[in-house]
Every structure is written in structure tokens, then in C-alpha cells.
Scaffold this motif. Structure first.
Motif, PDB file in Angstrom:
ATOM      1  N   ASP A 105     -11.978   1.191  -6.048  1.00  0.00           N
ATOM      2  CA  ASP A 105     -10.937   0.195  -5.829  1.00  0.00           C
ATOM      3  C   ASP A 105     -11.348  -1.070  -6.574  1.00  0.00           C
ATOM      4  OD1 ASP A 105      -9.568   1.945  -4.156  1.00  0.00           O
ATOM      5  OD2 ASP A 105     -10.556   1.193  -2.348  1.00  0.00           O
ATOM      6  N   SER A 127      -9.997  -5.168  -8.057  1.00  0.00           N
ATOM      7  CA  SER A 127      -9.007  -6.243  -8.033  1.00  0.00           C
ATOM      8  C   SER A 127      -9.412  -7.339  -9.014  1.00  0.00           C
ATOM      9  CB  SER A 127      -8.848  -6.828  -6.624  1.00  0.00           C
ATOM     10  OG  SER A 127     -10.026  -7.489  -6.215  1.00  0.00           O
ATOM     11  N   PHE A 166      -4.167  -8.988  -8.349  1.00  0.00           N
ATOM     12  CA  PHE A 166      -3.805  -7.686  -8.916  1.00  0.00           C
ATOM     13  C   PHE A 166      -4.811  -6.675  -8.360  1.00  0.00           C
ATOM     14  CE2 PHE A 166      -2.617 -11.046 -11.797  1.00  0.00           C
ATOM     15  CZ  PHE A 166      -1.321 -10.724 -12.176  1.00  0.00           C
ATOM     16  N   GLU A 167      -4.329  -5.732  -7.561  1.00  0.00           N
ATOM     17  CA  GLU A 167      -5.225  -4.840  -6.820  1.00  0.00           C
ATOM     18  C   GLU A 167      -4.896  -3.389  -7.132  1.00  0.00           C
ATOM     19  OE1 GLU A 167      -5.993  -7.661  -2.921  1.00  0.00           O
ATOM     20  OE2 GLU A 167      -4.166  -6.431  -2.980  1.00  0.00           O
ATOM     21  N   TRP A 168      -5.919  -2.650  -7.556  1.00  0.00           N
ATOM     22  CA  TRP A 168      -5.768  -1.231  -7.851  1.00  0.00           C
ATOM     23  C   TRP A 168      -6.564  -0.413  -6.837  1.00  0.00           C
ATOM     24  CZ3 TRP A 168      -6.365  -5.000 -11.462  1.00  0.00           C
ATOM     25  CH2 TRP A 168      -5.461  -5.043 -12.524  1.00  0.00           C
ATOM     26  N   ASN A 209      -7.895   3.456  -6.080  1.00  0.00           N
ATOM     27  CA  ASN A 209      -8.167   4.630  -6.916  1.00  0.00           C
ATOM     28  C   ASN A 209      -7.921   4.257  -8.383  1.00  0.00           C
ATOM     29  OD1 ASN A 209      -8.777   7.185  -7.834  1.00  0.00           O
ATOM     30  ND2 ASN A 209      -6.973   8.179  -6.937  1.00  0.00           N
ATOM     31  N   PHE A 210      -8.658   3.255  -8.850  1.00  0.00           N
ATOM     32  CA  PHE A 210      -8.428   2.639 -10.157  1.00  0.00           C
ATOM     33  C   PHE A 210      -8.436   3.649 -11.296  1.00  0.00           C
ATOM     34  CE2 PHE A 210     -10.075   0.495 -13.987  1.00  0.00           C
ATOM     35  CZ  PHE A 210      -9.124  -0.511 -14.133  1.00  0.00           C
ATOM     36  N   ASN A 229      -7.762   6.772 -11.086  1.00  0.00           N
ATOM     37  CA  ASN A 229      -6.786   7.828 -10.794  1.00  0.00           C
ATOM     38  C   ASN A 229      -7.447   9.201 -10.656  1.00  0.00           C
ATOM     39  OD1 ASN A 229      -4.105   8.424 -10.186  1.00  0.00           O
ATOM     40  ND2 ASN A 229      -3.660   9.084 -12.264  1.00  0.00           N
ATOM     41  N   ARG A 247      -3.497   6.661  -8.110  1.00  0.00           N
ATOM     42  CA  ARG A 247      -3.691   5.228  -8.336  1.00  0.00           C
ATOM     43  C   ARG A 247      -2.481   4.433  -7.839  1.00  0.00           C
ATOM     44  NH1 ARG A 247      -5.414   4.920 -13.644  1.00  0.00           N
ATOM     45  NH2 ARG A 247      -3.272   5.390 -14.278  1.00  0.00           N
ATOM     46  N   LEU A 258      -1.094   0.328  -7.622  1.00  0.00           N
ATOM     47  CA  LEU A 258      -1.254  -1.076  -8.013  1.00  0.00           C
ATOM     48  C   LEU A 258      -0.345  -1.930  -7.138  1.00  0.00           C
ATOM     49  CD1 LEU A 258      -1.981  -3.540  -9.804  1.00  0.00           C
ATOM     50  CD2 LEU A 258      -0.168  -2.781 -11.373  1.00  0.00           C
ATOM     51  N   GLN A 259      -0.906  -2.988  -6.594  1.00  0.00           N
ATOM     52  CA  GLN A 259      -0.070  -3.947  -5.890  1.00  0.00           C
ATOM     53  C   GLN A 259      -0.389  -5.349  -6.392  1.00  0.00           C
ATOM     54  OE1 GLN A 259      -1.001  -3.309  -1.727  1.00  0.00           O
ATOM     55  NE2 GLN A 259      -2.597  -4.863  -1.718  1.00  0.00           N
TER      56      GLN A 259
END
Length: 220
Positions: free
Chosen positions: A154, A156, A176-178, A180-181, A183, A210, A212-213
Motif C-alpha cells: 500500500d 500514498s 493520493f492513496e493506492w 495493492n499498488f 496490482n 489495485r 486508487l483513492q
């Protein structure tokens, strides 16, 4: 700042409630790996303020450049974890004793995992297990089949915009948060009912891909 921890452990118990015991008159065969046994578990978390921006190591006096490149922070959580074990069961009360938790027969072949991506979604060697004859319990112990582990990152990236016209410490934060970056496909356990051939050994679900939020926070 960062933290990192590694745990090597083995968790053994004697099963769950009485309804899940194969033979209510003999609990000794129930002793085995717990459902939540995780042999290896490594986790690291980290926070890093990039040394770029006004007043930092790489000082940016240009307001536009500082607005784009300055004030960034990166964060992450990384987890590598062994899979939890699986118990291979049978359906339909083959022993005819009215209890749940009945297990398959061991064939003598060592339980192994397969990569579902290269084995038509098959997650383990089905030849290691067989259906017991009606009227008796299976010979298999609890939780003999290794499950799938976790390889998850994870990440950010956070940007802070000072807002001195509100208060001295006020700022607008963009996040910006991922999850399972990278994937990675994180497989859930295969079907574990030996006398259900349509699903036995097959992987039909995974954890989330993955995500993204993007969020904004105002501090004042």
C-alpha cells in the motif's frame, strides 16, 4: 521514519466447537495447525518527507516550482505473509454419525500448492486426497494443505499547501492513496470439499485488485 517486524510462529490447537469435530468420542485427531496459523509474517511501514521545497535541502524559491514539486510526503505499508492452512473436508455426512467437520482421506502424496495462473485455476494437487468410504471417518488431519500467502504494497503520496492567510499552521492536504499498488493477484483459498468435483481444488476468488483513492483535507 519507519518500522519493520518479522514473526516466525507455529500455531497449534485442538479445533473449534464440538459441532466441527469429526469424531465426538476422540478429540486427539483434532490436534493440528490452527486455522489462523501464519508461519512467516513480515510487515514494514514508512513515512518520508521529500527534501524538496521552500526551506528544505533542495530549496525552491520559485513559487510555481515549489507549488508543484515541494511539500510532498510519501508513505507505505508492505506485507509479506505465508498462507493460512486449509482443511480438506467431505460433504453429506459420509460417516453417518450426524457431525460436521468430516475430513478426506490422505493418499500418501505430499500436499503441494499450484499456481492457478498456469494450472487452469487449480490451486493444489488433488491427487493428495480421496473421498472416504461411506460409514467411516477420513484419515486426514486438520489443516494439511498450505494456503496462499500475501504480497501486498500500500502506498500514498501526500501534498501539503500552506494557507497562512487562515492561520500560521493551516494547510490544504491532497492525498493520493493506492491499495495493492503493484496490482498483485492475491488468491483466496481453493474449494476444499473433496466430493464436490466441480469446485474441488479450484480458485474462484481473489482479494481486491489495485484501488486508487484521492482525498483532500483542510487543516486550520
Amino acid at each position: 521514519s519507519y518500522t519493520a517486524a518479522y514473526t516466525y510462529a507455529k500455531f497449534i490447537d485442538s479445533g473449534g466447537p464440538a459441532l466441527n469435530i469429526q469424531n465426538m468420542y476422540d478429540r486427539r485427531p483434532e490436534r493440528g495447525l490452527a486455522d489462523t496459523d501464519i508461519r512467516h509474517n513480515f510487515i514494514a511501514s514508512y513515512v518520508y518527507d521529500l527534501p524538496v521545497g521552500k526551506g528544505k535541502r533542495w530549496n525552491l524559491q520559485n513559487a510555481i516550482l515549489d507549488g508543484v514539486l515541494g511539500g510532498w510526503q510519501i508513505n507505505g505499508i508492505t506485507n509479506f505473509r505465508s498462507g493460512m492452512p486449509i482443511t480438506i473436508t467431505v460433504a453429506n455426512d459420509l460417516a453417518n454419525v450426524g457431525t460436521g467437520g468430516q475430513r478426506a482421506d490422505a493418499t500418501g502424496i505430499k500436499p503441494t500448492k499450484h499456481d492457478p495462473r498456469t494450472n487452469n485455476l487449480l490451486g493444489f494437487d488433488r491427487a493428495a486426497y480421496a473421498t472416504p468410504a461411506r460409514g467411516r471417518f477420513g484419515t486426514l488431519a486438520r489443516n494439511t494443505q498450505p494456503g496462499f500467502g500475501i504480497n501486498n504494497w500500500d502506498f500514498s503520496a501526500i501534498k501539503n499547501f500552506p494557507l497562512p492567510f487562515i492561520t500560521e499552521s493551516s494547510r490544504l492536504q491532497l492525498r493520493f492513496e493506492w491499495f495493492n499498488f503493484f496490482n498483485h493477484t492475491q488468491f483466496l483459498n481453493p474449494g476444499a470439499t473433496v466430493n464436490a468435483p466441480a469446485t474441488f481444488g479450484l480458485v474462484n476468488s481473489t482479494l481486491d485488485p489495485r484501488i486508487l483513492q484521492i482525498a483532500a483535507k483542510l487543516y486550520w
